[in-house]
Design an enzyme around this catalytic site. Structure first.
Site, short mmCIF file in Angstrom:
data_model
loop_
_atom_site.label_atom_id
_atom_site.label_comp_id
_atom_site.label_asym_id
_atom_site.label_seq_id
_atom_site.Cartn_x
_atom_site.Cartn_y
_atom_site.Cartn_z
N CYS A 190 -2.96 10.07 -6.95
CA CYS A 190 -2.75 9.38 -8.75
C CYS A 190 -3.84 10.86 -9.42
O CYS A 190 -3.84 10.43 -10.64
CB CYS A 190 -2.80 7.73 -8.73
SG CYS A 190 -1.88 7.49 -7.97
N ALA B 24 0.89 -1.65 0.40
CA ALA B 24 -0.11 -0.17 -0.05
C ALA B 24 0.89 1.03 0.04
O ALA B 24 1.90 1.32 0.40
CB ALA B 24 -1.16 0.02 1.10
N PRO B 25 0.18 2.22 -0.70
CA PRO B 25 0.51 3.63 -0.56
C PRO B 25 1.12 4.45 0.54
O PRO B 25 -0.39 4.19 1.63
CB PRO B 25 0.42 3.84 -2.17
CG PRO B 25 -1.02 3.92 -2.00
CD PRO B 25 -1.12 2.33 -1.39
N TRP B 26 1.80 5.07 0.68
CA TRP B 26 1.92 6.40 1.85
C TRP B 26 0.84 7.78 0.96
O TRP B 26 0.24 8.97 2.23
CB TRP B 26 2.99 7.27 1.83
CG TRP B 26 3.44 8.10 0.59
CD1 TRP B 26 4.78 7.26 0.29
CD2 TRP B 26 3.83 8.96 0.43
NE1 TRP B 26 5.37 8.05 -0.97
CE2 TRP B 26 4.37 8.72 -0.66
CE3 TRP B 26 2.30 9.67 -0.21
CZ2 TRP B 26 4.40 10.14 -2.25
CZ3 TRP B 26 2.46 11.22 -0.77
CH2 TRP B 26 3.65 10.73 -1.05
N SER C 110 4.45 4.10 -7.23
CA SER C 110 5.13 5.38 -8.66
C SER C 110 4.76 4.12 -10.04
O SER C 110 5.05 2.84 -9.36
CB SER C 110 6.43 5.49 -8.37
OG SER C 110 6.53 4.03 -8.03
N GLU D 46 4.74 13.91 -13.34
CA GLU D 46 3.13 13.07 -12.34
C GLU D 46 4.86 14.11 -11.22
O GLU D 46 5.19 13.56 -10.07
CB GLU D 46 3.13 11.99 -11.70
CG GLU D 46 2.21 12.29 -10.80
CD GLU D 46 1.85 10.40 -10.79
OE1 GLU D 46 0.20 10.87 -9.88
OE2 GLU D 46 2.48 9.88 -10.20
N LYS E 68 1.61 -5.28 2.90
CA LYS E 68 3.00 -3.87 3.46
C LYS E 68 2.92 -2.60 3.40
O LYS E 68 2.32 -2.37 2.10
CB LYS E 68 4.31 -4.19 2.64
CG LYS E 68 4.84 -3.32 3.33
CD LYS E 68 6.53 -3.38 2.42
CE LYS E 68 6.68 -2.76 1.70
NZ LYS E 68 6.99 -1.08 2.90
N PRO E 69 2.43 -2.13 4.55
CA PRO E 69 2.31 -0.09 4.58
C PRO E 69 3.89 -0.06 3.69
O PRO E 69 4.66 -0.27 4.00
CB PRO E 69 1.87 -0.01 5.84
CG PRO E 69 2.78 -0.56 6.44
CD PRO E 69 2.88 -2.46 6.15
N GLU F 294 -1.94 -0.63 -9.36
CA GLU F 294 -2.38 0.57 -9.58
C GLU F 294 -1.24 1.67 -9.15
O GLU F 294 -0.67 2.03 -8.46
CB GLU F 294 -3.24 1.08 -8.51
CG GLU F 294 -3.99 2.15 -8.95
CD GLU F 294 -4.56 3.48 -9.12
OE1 GLU F 294 -3.46 4.19 -9.47
OE2 GLU F 294 -4.00 4.12 -7.75
#
Length: 479
Positions: free
Chosen positions: A285, A152-154, A230, A381, A178-179, A251
C-alpha cells in the site's frame, strides 16, 4: 499421477479443526500456479465456535497483570526466531517471495514488532489522577476492548498478522484472525506456535473466503473489527460493523506520491525509488509507484529509471538475484495487465509492460511516462510492479497532483532543500511523509492513513492504544 495436497486446518479453542461441514478450498503457489494445499472454507458454525472460544478466554486474559502478557509475547517472539526457517518456507509457498529477502526483510521486523508490543503492554498511559471538581477525584482506566475479529491480507501474510495480533493480545484482548484465502499457510503455522504459549481460546484462526470475513465482522461477539485490505473491503466492513456499533480499524489502499525536485541526486533517488516501487512486486500500500518529477529533470529521471527497471529481475524464490517474486494470484495478474492494456494513447511504456514466462504469475518491472492527472493508472491503485511518472511545473502543482487522489496513506519528497522538505511534509495529505527515502518502517512510529486509505494506526503506541478503551472513574473524598 496427482500429488496429495497438504491439509491446513482452523485453530479454535486450542486445537486444529477442519471446517464443520468439511468444505475446503485449494491453495495455490503463485510462483508455480499449482495447488499445494487445501484450507477450510469456514462458515457460520466455525465462526461461532471461534468467537465462543475467544469470548470464554477473554476474562482471564484481560485480568492478567501486564507483565504476564508481556512474558507470553516475548516467548512468541523467541519462538518465531527459533522456527524462522519454517515460517519462511510457509510464507514462500504462500506468496512466491524470494527466500533470502523473506529471511532478511520480514522475520527481523516481525520479531522486533512483537517485542515492542510486549513492552507496550506495561506502558499504558492516561491522565494523572486529580481533583477536577471539589471533593472528587478522577482518574482514567485504559482497558482492553474484548474479542477482536481480524482479517489479514495476502501481500504480507505473516507481518500483517503480527501487526494485528501483537497489539491486541498485549492490550488484553482475545483474537479471531482470518488470513486471506490465498495465503493461509504461514498463519496456520503461527497458530501452532502461539497456541503452545497462550491459553486456549486467546488466539484463534479461521480460514475462508470473503464470506467468512463477513460472517466474522457481522457476528455479535466481537467488540472490534480490524482489516487490512482493499478500499471496497474496508467500506463493506465499516458498513457491517455500523449495525451494532463495533469499533473498526481499517488499513486500506494507497497511491503514494513520490515528489522529486530538481536539486535531487538523481542516481540516488532512482535507486531508492525503484527498490521501493518494485519490492514485493509493488504489492504494498505504500509502494513508491506514482512519481512526480520536476520538468527540468524529467527526461533524465525517466531514462535512468527505465534503465534501472531493465536491470531488476523477478523470478523463482530460490534465485538470489531477484528483487521480487510473482503477483499473488491470477486475478491480480489480470488486474495489473489490464491497467497497461488500457493505457491512453498519450502514455508511453518506457520499460516492461508484460508478463514474464508462462509459469506462475510474474510481471516485468514496468515504467510508464507521459501520463495526465486524471488517467486511470494515476488515480487507481495498480498493486503491481508498475511505476508511473508525471512531470510537474512547480511546488504548488506538485502538491495539487500529489494530493489529488482518493488515497492518503504514504508519500515521499526528494530534495536537498530543508525548507522545501518541511513545507512539503506539512502540505502533503498523507499519514506518512518520508524525506529522501521511501518505505522504511519502525515499530515505534505509527503507520496509517487518511481519506479512503482508512483510519486507525498500526505499530507504535498509537496502534496499541487503538486496541484499548478509556474509562473515567470518579470517587468522592467524603466517605
Amino acid at each position: 499421477m496427482s500429488t496429495e495436497l497438504r491439509r491446513l486446518r482452523n485453530y479454535i479453542d486450542g486445537e486444529f479443526r477442519d471446517a464443520a461441514d468439511g468444505r475446503t478450498t485449494e491453495v495455490v503457489n503463485p510462483a508455480t500456479g499449482e495447488a499445494y494445499a487445501t484450507a477450510p472454507l469456514s462458515r457460520e458454525a466455525d465462526v461461532d465456535a471461534a468467537m465462543a472460544a475467544a469470548a470464554a478466554a477473554f476474562p482471564a486474559w484481560r485480568d492478567l497483570v501486564p507483565a504476564e502478557r508481556q512474558k507470553a509475547l516475548l516467548k512468541i517472539a523467541d519462538a518465531f526466531e527459533e522456527r524462522a526457517e519454517e515460517l519462511i518456507a510457509a510464507e514462500v509457498e504462500n506468496t512466491g517471495k524470494p527466500i533470502g529477502l523473506t529471511r532478511s526483510e520480514e522475520i527481523p521486523p516481525m520479531v522486533d514488532q512483537i517485542r515492542f508490543f510486549a513492552g507496550a503492554a506495561r506502558m499504558l498511559e492516561g491522565r494523572g489522577a486529580g481533583e477536577y471538581m471539589e471533593g472528587l477525584t478522577s482518574f482514567v482506566r485504559r482497558e482492553p476492548i474484548g474479542v477482536c475479529a481480524q482479517v489479514a491480507p495476502w501481500n504480507y501474510p505473516m507481518m500483517m498478522a503480527v501487526w494485528k495480533f501483537a497489539p491486541a493480545l498485549a492490550a488484553g484482548n482475545t483474537v479471531v484472525l482470518k488470513p486471506s484465502d490465498t495465503t493461509p499457510a504461514s498463519t496456520a503455522l503461527m497458530a501452532d506456535i502461539i497456541g503452545s504459549i497462550v491459553p486456549k481460546g486467546v488466539f484463534n484462526v479461521v480460514c475462508g473466503d470473503r464470506d467468512t470475513g463477513r460472517l466474522m465482522v457481522e457476528h455479535e461477539t466481537p467488540a472490534m473489527a480490524s482489516i487490512t485490505g482493499s478500499v471496497r473491503a474496508g467500506m463493506s466492513v465499516a458498513e457491517s460493523a455500523s449495525k451494532d456499533l463495533k469499533r473498526v480499524h481499517l488499513e486500506l489502499g494507497g497511491k503514494a506520491p513520490v515528489v522529486v525536485f530538481e536539486d535531487t541526486d538523481i542516481p540516488k533517488a532512482v535507486e531508492g525509488i525503484s527498490e521501493a516501487g518494485y519490492f514485493n512486486a509493488g504489492q504494498d500500500c505504500t509502494a513508491a509507484t506514482r512519481v512526480l518529477v520536476h520538468e527540468s529533470v524529467h527526461d533524465e529521471f525517466v531514462s535512468a529509471l527505465a534503465k534501472a527497471a531493465s536491470e531488476i529481475k523477478t523470478g523463482q524464490p530460490d534465485d538470489e538475484d531477484v528483487l521480487y517474486g510473482p503477483l499473488n494470484n491470477p486475478n491480480q495478474l489480470k488486474q495489473v495487465s489490464g491497467f497497461i492494456e488500457r493505457l491512453p494513447a498519450h502514455a508511453k511504456v518506457e520499460a516492461g509492460g508484460h508478463r514474464v514466462g508462462d509459469k506462475g504469475y510474474f510481471y516485468a518491472p514496468t515504467v510508464v511516462s507521459g501520463l495526465k492527472q486524471d488517467d486511470e493508472i494515476i488515480q487507481q491503485e495498480v498493486f503491481g510492479p508498475v511505476i508511473t511518472v508525471q512531470s510537474f511545473r512547480d511546488e504548488d502543482q506538485a502538491v495539487e497532483w500529489a494530493n489529488g487522489v482518493e488515497y492518503a496513506l504514504a508519500s515521499s519528497v526528494w530534495t536537498k532543500d530543508h525548507g522545501r522538505a518541511m513545507r512539503m511534509s506539512k502540505r502533503l495529505d498523507f499519514g506518512c511523509v518520508w524525506i529522501n527515502t521511501h518505505i522504511p518502517l519502525v515499530a515505534e512510529m505509527p503507520h496509517g492513513g487518511f481519506k479512503k486509505s482508512g483510519y486507525g494506526k498500526d505499530l507504535s503506541g498509537y496502534g496499541f492504544e487503538d486496541y484499548t478503551r478509556i474509562k473515567h472513574v470518579m470517587t468522592s473524598l467524603d466517605v
